[in-house]
Design a protein around this motif. Structure first.
Motif, PDB file in Angstrom:
ATOM      1  N   GLN A  83       1.774  -4.321  -6.309  1.00  0.00           N
ATOM      2  CA  GLN A  83       1.599  -5.398  -6.105  1.00  0.00           C
ATOM      3  C   GLN A  83       2.441  -6.646  -6.967  1.00  0.00           C
ATOM      4  OE1 GLN A  83      -2.689  -6.333  -6.310  1.00  0.00           O
ATOM      5  NE2 GLN A  83      -3.060  -5.632  -4.414  1.00  0.00           N
ATOM      6  N   ASN A  84       2.366  -6.331  -8.232  1.00  0.00           N
ATOM      7  CA  ASN A  84       3.480  -7.095  -8.983  1.00  0.00           C
ATOM      8  C   ASN A  84       4.809  -7.084  -8.682  1.00  0.00           C
ATOM      9  OD1 ASN A  84       1.407  -8.389 -10.472  1.00  0.00           O
ATOM     10  ND2 ASN A  84       1.358  -6.722 -11.980  1.00  0.00           N
ATOM     11  N   LEU A  85       5.034  -5.586  -8.459  1.00  0.00           N
ATOM     12  CA  LEU A  85       6.742  -5.445  -8.047  1.00  0.00           C
ATOM     13  C   LEU A  85       7.164  -5.972  -6.756  1.00  0.00           C
ATOM     14  CD1 LEU A  85       9.052  -3.922  -8.568  1.00  0.00           C
ATOM     15  CD2 LEU A  85       8.197  -1.930  -7.567  1.00  0.00           C
ATOM     16  N   MET A  86       5.989  -6.009  -5.644  1.00  0.00           N
ATOM     17  CA  MET A  86       6.235  -6.541  -4.437  1.00  0.00           C
ATOM     18  C   MET A  86       6.253  -8.209  -4.494  1.00  0.00           C
ATOM     19  SD  MET A  86       7.083  -4.175  -2.300  1.00  0.00           S
ATOM     20  CE  MET A  86       6.937  -5.348  -0.889  1.00  0.00           C
ATOM     21  N   SER A  87       5.671  -8.684  -5.139  1.00  0.00           N
ATOM     22  CA  SER A  87       5.603 -10.185  -5.489  1.00  0.00           C
ATOM     23  C   SER A  87       6.748 -10.608  -6.146  1.00  0.00           C
ATOM     24  CB  SER A  87       4.222 -10.805  -5.976  1.00  0.00           C
ATOM     25  OG  SER A  87       4.115 -10.192  -7.435  1.00  0.00           O
ATOM     26  N   GLY A  88       7.088  -9.871  -6.964  1.00  0.00           N
ATOM     27  CA  GLY A  88       8.568 -10.325  -7.764  1.00  0.00           C
ATOM     28  C   GLY A  88       9.563 -10.097  -6.810  1.00  0.00           C
TER      29      GLY A  88
ATOM     30  N   LYS B 112       0.854  -1.128  -0.037  1.00  0.00           N
ATOM     31  CA  LYS B 112       0.084   0.047  -0.008  1.00  0.00           C
ATOM     32  C   LYS B 112       0.933   1.117  -0.106  1.00  0.00           C
ATOM     33  CE  LYS B 112      -4.048  -2.226   2.314  1.00  0.00           C
ATOM     34  NZ  LYS B 112      -4.817  -1.849   3.671  1.00  0.00           N
ATOM     35  N   ALA B 113       2.051   1.299   0.787  1.00  0.00           N
ATOM     36  CA  ALA B 113       2.920   2.474   0.792  1.00  0.00           C
ATOM     37  C   ALA B 113       3.380   2.529  -0.535  1.00  0.00           C
ATOM     38  CB  ALA B 113       4.082   2.422   1.802  1.00  0.00           C
ATOM     39  N   LEU B 114       3.896   1.541  -1.199  1.00  0.00           N
ATOM     40  CA  LEU B 114       4.554   1.410  -2.580  1.00  0.00           C
ATOM     41  C   LEU B 114       3.550   2.133  -3.407  1.00  0.00           C
ATOM     42  CD1 LEU B 114       6.944   1.143  -4.216  1.00  0.00           C
ATOM     43  CD2 LEU B 114       6.185  -1.105  -4.785  1.00  0.00           C
ATOM     44  N   ALA B 115       2.252   1.477  -3.502  1.00  0.00           N
ATOM     45  CA  ALA B 115       1.355   2.125  -4.377  1.00  0.00           C
ATOM     46  C   ALA B 115       0.732   3.567  -4.188  1.00  0.00           C
ATOM     47  CB  ALA B 115      -0.071   1.362  -4.224  1.00  0.00           C
ATOM     48  N   THR B 116       0.922   4.207  -2.803  1.00  0.00           N
ATOM     49  CA  THR B 116       0.691   5.424  -2.550  1.00  0.00           C
ATOM     50  C   THR B 116       1.611   6.227  -3.148  1.00  0.00           C
ATOM     51  OG1 THR B 116      -0.478   4.703  -0.512  1.00  0.00           O
ATOM     52  CG2 THR B 116       0.166   7.126  -0.692  1.00  0.00           C
TER      53      THR B 116
ATOM     54  N   VAL C 180      -4.055   1.264 -11.394  1.00  0.00           N
ATOM     55  CA  VAL C 180      -2.913   0.990 -12.193  1.00  0.00           C
ATOM     56  C   VAL C 180      -1.611   0.845 -11.176  1.00  0.00           C
ATOM     57  CG1 VAL C 180      -1.257   1.701 -13.664  1.00  0.00           C
ATOM     58  CG2 VAL C 180      -3.636   2.014 -14.242  1.00  0.00           C
ATOM     59  N   THR C 181      -1.704   1.947 -10.269  1.00  0.00           N
ATOM     60  CA  THR C 181      -0.323   1.848  -9.404  1.00  0.00           C
ATOM     61  C   THR C 181      -0.470   0.803  -8.085  1.00  0.00           C
ATOM     62  OG1 THR C 181      -1.473   3.484  -8.028  1.00  0.00           O
ATOM     63  CG2 THR C 181       0.282   4.425  -9.581  1.00  0.00           C
ATOM     64  N   ARG C 182      -1.824   0.458  -7.597  1.00  0.00           N
ATOM     65  CA  ARG C 182      -1.909  -0.806  -6.951  1.00  0.00           C
ATOM     66  C   ARG C 182      -1.440  -1.999  -7.549  1.00  0.00           C
ATOM     67  NH1 ARG C 182      -7.451  -0.477  -5.230  1.00  0.00           N
ATOM     68  NH2 ARG C 182      -6.742   1.288  -3.866  1.00  0.00           N
ATOM     69  N   ALA C 183      -1.869  -2.290  -8.750  1.00  0.00           N
ATOM     70  CA  ALA C 183      -1.664  -3.580  -9.600  1.00  0.00           C
ATOM     71  C   ALA C 183      -0.175  -3.610  -9.966  1.00  0.00           C
ATOM     72  CB  ALA C 183      -2.382  -3.653 -10.752  1.00  0.00           C
ATOM     73  N   LEU C 184       0.529  -2.455 -10.166  1.00  0.00           N
ATOM     74  CA  LEU C 184       2.107  -2.318 -10.273  1.00  0.00           C
ATOM     75  C   LEU C 184       2.538  -2.720  -9.111  1.00  0.00           C
ATOM     76  CD1 LEU C 184       4.072  -2.033 -12.465  1.00  0.00           C
ATOM     77  CD2 LEU C 184       4.050   0.442 -11.950  1.00  0.00           C
TER      78      LEU C 184
END
Length: 156
Positions: free
Chosen positions: A84-89, A27-31, A78-82
């Motif tokens: 989540q993908n970045l954190m899972s990677g 959430k912090a990264l998406a924000t 868009v930022t939330r999905a990005l």
């Protein structure tokens, strides 16, 4: 306010605090990504309407606010999905690095301990022969060792 509870051991965080950490960082990264995107669009819009804004200050101000509001609405998903993908990677990469380091430590230990090396070699030799039932305890233990190595269930 810190609501994380500690376990009986005092040093280890409780299970609820550990489970909440990944969602918080996503959430912090998406924000942060949303704020960066909105700021970039507002700056771009300001540069495009700069010459017009000198005579129409209130209209330019309203246009900038409208761009900011629309950008928040458009970029939020868009930022939330990005994120989540970045954190899972990053989590997968971190797990891969941890497994590789554990394998390197196990291999270094096996090079100095002949018993461990024999166990590893036996496990690797017999790992492919798991289709037949075990006839003795040695075969059974060798297969168990091979499964432990396969699933990374050893702790060093």
């Amino acid at each position: 306010m810190n609501t994380a509870t500690k376990s009986i051991l005092g040093q280890m965080p409780a299970q609820t605090a550990v489970a909440a950490a990944p969602a918080t960082s996503t959430k912090a990264l998406a924000t942060l990504m949303l704020a960066a995107g909105v700021a970039a669009l507002v700056v771009l819009t300001d540069q495009m309407i700069d010459s017009w804004a000198e005579s129409h200050v209130v209209a330019a101000w309203l246009a900038l606010w409208a761009v900011a509001a629309v950008a928040i609405g458009v970029l939020r998903g868009v930022t939330r999905a990005l994120a989540q993908n970045l954190m899972s990677g990053l989590d997968a990469w971190s797990a891969h690095v941890a497994r590789r380091r554990a394998d390197e430590r196990l291999w270094a230990m096996a090079q100095t301990d002949s018993r461990l090396m024999n166990d590893l070699q036996t496990a690797m030799d017999r790992a492919s022969n798991e289709t037949q039932p075990a006839k003795d305890i040695a075969t059974l233990m060798t297969r168990r060792t091979a499964r432990m190595l396969q699933s990374r269930m050893y702790y060093i």
